[in-house]
Enzyme design. Structure first.
Site, short mmCIF file in Angstrom:
data_model
loop_
_atom_site.label_atom_id
_atom_site.label_comp_id
_atom_site.label_asym_id
_atom_site.label_seq_id
_atom_site.Cartn_x
_atom_site.Cartn_y
_atom_site.Cartn_z
N TYR A 71 10.00 1.64 59.81
CA TYR A 71 9.69 2.72 58.86
C TYR A 71 8.62 3.64 59.42
CZ TYR A 71 7.75 5.17 54.86
OH TYR A 71 7.27 6.16 54.03
N SER A 81 4.84 10.89 55.04
CA SER A 81 4.13 9.85 54.30
C SER A 81 2.77 9.72 54.97
CB SER A 81 4.89 8.52 54.39
OG SER A 81 4.08 7.44 54.01
#
Length: 284
Positions: free
Chosen positions: A154, A141
């Site tokens: 995360y 990401s």
């Protein structure tokens, strides 16, 4: 089995995790169209019926269960006899202030986003080494390069996969195996809703409530933003990397990824902190 010989000589085999929706589903469709034998893996087989109709072979896979991971790779070894592409896409975003998130949830975030991915690589790599070829695509990401408040677990997993992939790339290069990192930006998937829900559940009524509510609004606005890309944008990027004789080590793609990563490179840590706070305040 005679079918094994056919796969080995004529058709490349791909395993895609998190294939029941979003990027994984789009990638499975793209690689089917490109002629791959596609093993689509997810916890819920019923959500992959359309992929089965399109020709994918379905695998039940729970990345928190080692027996499930072993069974999935064994099924590919038995039926196809090879593995050319592993797309580690499965994952989710666990949000909330570090103080508010139970450690058991932090561990689960790492089990799914890091340790499950690593276990699949451990089990799939021997087939690739035997072939002297293959490509491992790890979906991280832009969150593996930048930070935001209330996303510590995360982002920690995505930073971890970035580092893991860099080391792995050097380890596997002598065996003809490529390791590619794909860094999506804002993509229209279920991820945003799940992250927003976890954020409000854990920090919406704590000392961090103001931050949580502002950040949840930021998530909500991203779902309708014109900047957000469809999952197929990422699938096309993956397909392009697989076609390359010598793929790039990293592909930023979709949803403002290039702009955000550029800003992260040129801004100091505190300047980037201010940028993120400004984005939150715009939602207040």
């Amino acid at each position: 089995m005679s079918t094994n010989t056919t796969y080995q000589e004529k058709t490349k085999v791909a395993l895609i995790t998190g294939a029941s929706s979003g990027i994984g589903e789009a990638t499975a469709k793209r690689l089917l169209a490109d002629g791959y034998v596609v093993y689509a893996a997810a916890r819920r087989l019923d959500r992959m019926e359309a992929l089965a109709t399109a020709g994918a072979r379905l695998l039940s896979l729970d990345l928190t269960d080692d027996a499930s991971i072993v069974a999935a790779v064994d099924a590919i070894r038995r039926t196809a006899g090879r593995l050319d592409v592993l797309v580690n896409n499965a994952g989710y975003g666990s949000y909330g202030a570090l103080e508010d998130v139970p450690l058991d949830e932090g561990r689960r975030q790492f089990e799914v986003n890091v340790f499950g991915l690593a276990r699949l690589i451990q089990l799939g790599t021997p087939m690739m080494r035997a072939q002297r070829s293959g490509c491992i695509v790890n979906i991280t990401s832009i969150g593996g390069k930048m930070h935001e408040p209330l996303g510590s677990w995360y982002h920690a997993t995505k930073f971890a996969v970035e580092g893991l992939s860099d080391c792995l790339r050097m380890e596997l290069a002598p065996f003809g195996i490529h390791v590619v990192i794909v860094e999506p930006g804002a993509i229209r998937t279920e991820w945003t809703g799940i992250a927003r829900e976890s954020l409000l559940q854990r920090s919406g009524r704590t000392a961090y409530a103001d931050q949580a509510i502002a950040h949840a609004r930021l998530f909500e606005s991203s779902e309708t933003s014109k900047m957000v890309s469809e999952p197929d944008v990422v699938a096309q990027t993956i397909a392009r990397a697989l076609r390359a004789r010598r793929p790039r080590t990293r592909y930023a793609t979709g949803g403002g990824a290039h702009v955000i990563l550029f800003l992260r490179r040129i801004l100091s840590d505190r300047a980037f902190d201010r940028l993120m706070r400004m984005a939150e305040k715009g939602m207040a």
